[in-house]
Design a protein around this motif. Structure first.
Motif, PDB file in Angstrom:
ATOM      1  N   LYS A  38      11.399  53.808   4.568  1.00 52.96           N
ATOM      2  CA  LYS A  38      10.004  53.975   4.997  1.00 52.96           C
ATOM      3  C   LYS A  38       9.878  55.051   6.073  1.00 52.96           C
ATOM      4  N   LEU A  39      10.796  55.058   7.039  1.00 51.06           N
ATOM      5  CA  LEU A  39      10.685  56.004   8.148  1.00 51.06           C
ATOM      6  C   LEU A  39      10.816  57.448   7.663  1.00 51.06           C
ATOM      7  N   LEU A  40      11.801  57.717   6.809  1.00 49.68           N
ATOM      8  CA  LEU A  40      11.989  59.084   6.326  1.00 49.68           C
ATOM      9  C   LEU A  40      10.765  59.582   5.574  1.00 49.68           C
ATOM     10  N   ARG A  41      10.145  58.706   4.830  1.00 51.55           N
ATOM     11  CA  ARG A  41       8.948  59.109   4.079  1.00 51.55           C
ATOM     12  C   ARG A  41       7.747  59.310   5.007  1.00 51.55           C
ATOM     13  N   ALA A  42       7.672  58.513   6.044  1.00 49.35           N
ATOM     14  CA  ALA A  42       6.573  58.687   7.003  1.00 49.35           C
ATOM     15  C   ALA A  42       6.693  60.020   7.738  1.00 49.35           C
ATOM     16  N   ILE A  43       7.906  60.357   8.184  1.00 53.34           N
ATOM     17  CA  ILE A  43       8.103  61.641   8.859  1.00 53.34           C
ATOM     18  C   ILE A  43       7.879  62.793   7.895  1.00 53.34           C
ATOM     19  N   TYR A  44       8.304  62.602   6.649  1.00 56.14           N
ATOM     20  CA  TYR A  44       8.069  63.637   5.635  1.00 56.14           C
ATOM     21  C   TYR A  44       6.575  63.913   5.494  1.00 56.14           C
ATOM     22  N   ALA A  45       5.759  62.882   5.648  1.00 56.19           N
ATOM     23  CA  ALA A  45       4.312  63.037   5.478  1.00 56.19           C
ATOM     24  C   ALA A  45       3.632  63.675   6.683  1.00 56.19           C
ATOM     25  N   CYS A  46       4.338  63.780   7.821  1.00 54.62           N
ATOM     26  CA  CYS A  46       3.742  64.385   9.016  1.00 54.62           C
ATOM     27  C   CYS A  46       3.730  65.899   8.876  1.00 54.62           C
ATOM     28  N   PRO A  47       2.560  66.528   8.933  1.00 55.26           N
ATOM     29  CA  PRO A  47       2.535  67.992   8.862  1.00 55.26           C
ATOM     30  C   PRO A  47       3.292  68.596  10.036  1.00 55.26           C
TER      31      PRO A  47
END
Length: 487
Positions: A320-329
């Motif tokens: 979940k964390l890696l995907r959340a950071i990936y989504a941060c512009p």
């Protein structure tokens, strides 16, 4: 080393810069430099005042014949960004900056130089100490904590200054007269996660991303430089999607206003997959070096065998964390539709830390449009909250709306043409300048920002051009001589 700097011209400015750079002055720990500036003002016999936030104001009467001119505030910030290369042995708390001249540039050995905003501070000190520089009544305003929240400017109360004009000496290109800037807001995500013992048969691997150019997360964001936190997140996303990998720690970036240059992660990998993982990382290294060959030619991506971490994060949380950071512009979000070449809105994923059951993700979101700043910050907050983080927004400060018709802007534009036989670049910038905040409590004060050529601010590559400092100094003194009389 620093003695050579003292011999540069204008000598009074460089001597003050050398004295200033001998004083440790990190943001939020400016007690020593506040005392240094107060002692300076008091030794000169000038009215010296410290407000409740830590800002220092020193007043100097007008020179004879200029008593009826408008009062000018000269403003710079006392704090500096403390950054050093990973291999540099240096203690910012106890050591003065180690400067040296390299041709027409002054640099520091493996650390930030502090030209941002030390050259401005030194210039103001030189004017205050001078006995032969004509000037109107002056109010020297030295603010604190500009680099990590602008709390000095935010805390400056209305009524303390009497100036009609504010000259902010915090621009990094001597061709520019800056008349507007972006606002910003800190987005901070924190949380805890479950840890488990590293499974048997697991070998350790240290992932390293380093050698990125970095720079100022406002002024340099338009250059498209790599962000070490985003590149590490991309790498971890890829390897956790393809291999059986456990993540032990992540440690990347530093201050919010610096584009991250380095990131490190410790992972655990089954011994049978270590060689394949290392080969995959090298393939990705080639891809990233090709993508960033222009902006970050020294980029390195490494995978090195180390001891396995004792504990690793819950894989479902990492997912979940890696995907959340990936989504941060990260980088430019929108260019200004009104001012050519101006970044309107951006985000810097400045710091990512995961260790011992807790984690944090720090961002700085900037925009010259407050509503768009808020919208982007909310989008980032939403992505991180989906990963279970607690997200707070803080340290918000407004932008500075340009007023191109102001008299000081016309005066300095004409003076620049006259002195340098060239057209100045009158613009707004994507950095956060204190003028926007100061203008909220002093709405009638005309403001403009200018300074010498500084390159690589907020990074160990920071340098300031000697000939440009001379140009800046001459322009400052000429401006003071031209200040008009009070209405």
């Amino acid at each position: 080393m620093n003695s050579d700097i003292r011999k540069l011209e204008p000598r009074a400015l460089w001597e003050n810069f050398a004295d200033l750079n001998a004083v440790p002055r990190p943001s939020k720990r400016e007690e020593r430099v506040i005392r240094f500036v107060k002692d300076f003002g008091q030794r000169l016999g000038l009215e010296t005042y410290q407000d409740g936030t830590g800002n220092v104001i020193i007043r100097k009467p007008a020179t004879p014949g200029m008593e009826h001119r408008q009062t000018v505030a000269l403003q710079s910030h006392l704090d500096m960004v403390h950054q050093k290369n990973a291999g540099t042995d240096f203690d910012f708390e106890t050591q003065g900056i180690r400067m040296y001249a390299d041709g027409d540039w002054v640099k520091a050995r493996g650390t930030t130089l502090g030209a941002d905003n030390g050259i401005g501070v030194a210039a103001i000190m030189a004017v205050l100490a001078s006995k032969d520089i004509p000037h109107p009544a002056l109010e020297a305003l030295f603010t604190v904590d500009e680099e990590t929240g602008m709390t000095g400017a935010l805390g400056l109360k209305g009524g303390l200054l009497n100036a009609d004009i504010l000259l902010n000496l915090d621009t990094e290109d001597d061709r520019e007269l800056t008349i507007g800037c972006a606002g910003g807001v800190d987005v901070t995500a924190t949380g805890i996660y479950s840890q488990e013992e590293t499974p048997a048969g697991i070998k350790g691997c240290k992932l390293t991303i380093k050698g990125l150019t970095g720079g100022h997360s406002g002024m340099d964001i338009i250059l498209g430089r790599g962000n070490a936190n985003k590149l590490m997140n991309r790498l971890l996303y890829q390897i956790t999607s393809r291999f059986q990998v456990w993540v032990g720690t992540i440690d990347g970036g530093g201050l919010r206003n610096a584009i991250p240059r380095e990131s490190f992660a410790a992972v655990g990998v089954p011994e049978t997959e270590m060689a394949v993982l290392e080969a995959f990382v090298q393939e990705q290294a080639k891809v990233l070096r090709q993508e960033y060959s222009t902006t970050d030619p020294q980029l390195q991506v490494l995978a090195e065998p180390v001891e396995a971490p004792e504990k690793v994060a819950d894989p479902e949380f990492i997912y979940k964390l890696l995907r959340a950071i990936y989504a941060c512009p990260s980088g430019i979000y929108r260019m200004s539709p009104d001012i050519a070449g101006l970044v309107q809105t951006s985000n810097n994923v400045a710091r990512v830390v995961l260790k011992d059951g807790s984690y944090s993700v720090l961002c700085l979101t900037r925009s010259s449009v407050d509503s768009e700043k808020t919208d982007l910050a909310q989008a980032i907050q939403s992505a991180l909250e989906l990963a279970g983080a607690t997200v707070e927004q803080g340290g918000s400060y407004p932008g500075w709306a340009p007023k191109p018709g102001a008299a000081i802007i016309q005066l300095m534009r004409d003076l620049y043409r006259e002195k340098f036989n060239a057209e100045p670049d009158v613009n707004a910038c994507h950095a956060g300048l204190e003028c926007g905040i100061l203008g909220a409590n002093y709405p009638g004060m005309e403001m403009i920002s200018f300074g010498p050529n500084i390159r690589g601010a907020h990074s160990p590559d920071e340098q300031v051009q000697v000939s440009s400092v001379q140009k800046f100094w001459d322009f400052l003194l000429a401006t003071l001589r031209r200040i008009p009389e009070k209405a």
